[in-house]
Scaffold this motif. Sequence first.
Motif, short mmCIF file in Angstrom:
data_model
loop_
_atom_site.label_atom_id
_atom_site.label_comp_id
_atom_site.label_asym_id
_atom_site.label_seq_id
_atom_site.Cartn_x
_atom_site.Cartn_y
_atom_site.Cartn_z
N SER A 59 71.20 68.19 31.20
CA SER A 59 70.02 68.93 30.77
C SER A 59 68.95 68.88 31.85
O SER A 59 68.78 67.87 32.54
N SER A 60 68.23 69.99 31.99
CA SER A 60 67.18 70.03 33.00
C SER A 60 66.00 69.13 32.66
O SER A 60 65.25 68.72 33.55
N GLY A 61 65.83 68.81 31.35
CA GLY A 61 64.72 67.94 30.95
C GLY A 61 63.38 68.55 31.32
O GLY A 61 63.15 69.75 31.15
N PRO A 62 62.48 67.77 31.88
CA PRO A 62 61.16 68.32 32.26
C PRO A 62 61.19 69.09 33.58
O PRO A 62 60.20 69.72 33.94
N SER A 63 62.31 69.06 34.28
CA SER A 63 62.40 69.71 35.59
C SER A 63 62.86 71.16 35.43
O SER A 63 63.26 71.60 34.35
N ASP A 64 62.82 71.91 36.52
CA ASP A 64 63.37 73.26 36.51
C ASP A 64 64.76 73.29 37.13
O ASP A 64 65.37 74.35 37.25
#
Length: 245
Positions: A59-64
């Motif tokens: 998952s990208s989580g808080p990143s792009d």
Amino acid sequence: MGRFRRTLSNLDLKEVYLNGRRFTWSNERVQPTLEKLDRVFTTVDWEDLFPDAFLSALSSGPSDHCPLVLSLALDLHRGRRFQFQSFWPKVDGFLQVVREVSTTQPCEPNPFKRLDQKLRATTKRLASWSSKFIGSVKLQILMATELILRFDIAMESRPLSPQERALRCLLKKKLLGLASLERTIARQRSRILWLREGDACTRFFHLHASQRRRKNFIGHLVVDNRRFTEHAEKAEEWTISSISC
């Protein structure tokens, strides 16, 4: 893209296939721009050392960006999978096994379930027949090569007996047939159909077969909002869904 591929070719690099995802970056807008910016490259020699390497994205989580995970020893052989070999119809006994199974009438009124039972019975009988009458081609090649080596060493110190010479000659002929059979199996698994069977490079085909196995691997199934990751669970759910359809 063409220039990019030519650069990889000049550097003797190849891209590792990314399973389950097409893009690894998003600009996070309402109508996002999706790109594959994150990649993993390797050499043919490295891929030969790690044929079961498996690349996936988290998952990208808080990143792009989506972080990539490269597993070197992923078990892609969960459960024994039936594979029909293209040379089987040429072997004595194949048609007899198929006829025996086809003449058996399962006590099942549903035609789809009856067909499913016949196909399952055929795969079991063919797998048993192949294991008994054909066996492991690689193991037979190793055994024949080892015996020929022992005869070659013995020839340096003493003359071979007529029986030993006859066996050595027979093993050499068998080894040629087994090598051709191994190329046929590798060619079928790799799906590289634009090369002739006799021109097959075994290492080349095995690399493509490993790549195809990683690409076709299904990490999980989602059925009715339930996630299945074990091989037995995925096979059962797939069978139920196929019969229901």
